[in-house]
Design an enzyme around this catalytic site. Structure first.
Site, PDB file in Angstrom:
ATOM      1  CE  LYS A   1      29.770   3.358  52.277  1.00  0.00           C
ATOM      2  NZ  LYS A   1      30.382   3.855  53.516  1.00  0.00           N
TER       3      LYS A   1
ATOM      4  CD  GLN B   1      33.750   5.283  54.087  1.00  0.00           C
ATOM      5  OE1 GLN B   1      32.669   5.401  53.508  1.00  0.00           O
ATOM      6  NE2 GLN B   1      34.088   4.157  54.707  1.00  0.00           N
TER       7      GLN B   1
ATOM      8  CG  ASP C   1      26.976   5.757  57.792  1.00  0.00           C
ATOM      9  OD1 ASP C   1      26.704   4.805  57.030  1.00  0.00           O
ATOM     10  OD2 ASP C   1      27.988   6.463  57.674  1.00  0.00           O
TER      11      ASP C   1
END
Ligand code: NDP
Length: 278
Positions: free
Chosen positions: A52, A96, A119
């Protein structure tokens, strides 16, 4: 022979589009900044986080790293998230997953400001998606819609079968396919006669996390097969939920693993970051 849906190529195109937008924003004096929070040193999470960050560097998004020890308390993590919520120069926040057991993931997700939830996991964004309002959409299913559209595959009127009903893949996938006028069935581990259900699919989305589970007998001749799975086979090699060698000759189109859905997830994260900044 199926058409191979090239996620690497399509995600590259999307990243280049994002890069151009990031440059435009820079010209207007706006920088796109993503805060990436990792708890612990799980090797798989580290790979995802690094990928990422690499994508951020490519498109010109500044990524800020917050690496917390495995033993961090829930309170400490929540207060970091709150701090990032308040920072005007941070557009997106990514924590994460998975988190260590002593931390309540839902609580962390709910603490992220919906406007910075790149997200697309916050209930407000999930709710917006389900009623067709604008908001951040979970990156993997959003990426699958892009894969289909950019490969010239029509969704409207198609029988779409999703296998898997997780909050991050199966459920948002269903909402997006409904929005695209597909006829959607969501199946899962309690589905009776899974083969009968998957054989109805014009578009089959496999997201169960079981290596090479879907063989040709699960697939209708000519179907579009989207393989979300990321598993290791008996030799430790990355593979999907679909048995590619068995299904490819029967399918009309198929995504490979690696090089299918995986790179799209990151490309959509980049897209969401730009949206957050805009
Ligand atoms: P989850 O484990 O959260 O969900 C799995 C789903 O599959 C559940 O709904 C479960 O049913 C269902 N399921 C499990 N076994 C069967 C079976 N034998 N028959 C029918 N349904 C079954 O997984 P995720 O959605 O998070 O991920 C799925 C896969 O996708 C994983 O391999 C993961 O690594 C991968 N993934 C890949 C991403 C990418 O970027 N490419 C991103 C996210 C995930 P039930 O609800 O009844 O238990």
């Amino acid at each position: 022979m199926a058409m191979i849906i090239d996620g690497k190529k399509i995600s590259g195109e999307i990243k280049d589009e994002v890069k151009a937008k990031v440059e435009q924003l820079k010209e207007q004096g706006k920088e796109v900044v993503l805060a990436v929070v990792q708890v612990g040193t799980d090797p798989a999470s580290t790979v995802y986080v690094n990928n990422k960050k690499k994508a951020c560097a490519y498109v010109g998004i500044r990524s800020l790293s917050y690496e917390l020890p495995e033993t961090v308390s829930q309170e400490e993590l929540l207060s970091l998230v709150q701090e990032l919520n308040e920072k005007k120069d941070v557009n997106g926040i990514l924590v994460q997953l998975p988190l260590p057991r002593h931390i309540d993931e839902d609580k962390v997700i709910m603490t992220i400001s919906p406007e910075k939830d790149v997200d697309g996991f916050h209930p407000q964004n999930v709710g917006n998606l389900s009623i067709g309002r604008k908001g951040f959409v979970s990156c993997t299913p959003a990426g699958i819609i892009q894969l289909l559209k950019r490969s010239g595959i029509t969704i409207e009127g198609k029988e779409c079968v999703i296998v898997g009903r997780s909050n991050i893949v199966g459920k948002p996938m269903a909402m997006l396919l409904i929005q695209e006028n597909g006829t959607v069935t969501v199946s899962h581990s309690r589905t009776k006669d899974l083969k009968e259900v998957t054989n109805r699919a014009d578009i089959l989305v496999a997201a169960i996390g079981k290596a090479k589970f879907f063989t040709a007998e699960y697939v209708k001749e000519g179907a579009v097969v989207i393989d979300v799975g990321m598993n290791r086979d008996e030799n430790g090699k990355l593979c999907g939920d679909v048995d590619f060698d068995s299904v490819e000759p029967k399918a009309g189109a198929i995504t490979p693993v690696p090089g299918g859905v995986g790179p799209m997830t990151i490309a959509m994260l980049m897209t969401n970051c730009v949206e957050a900044a805009e």
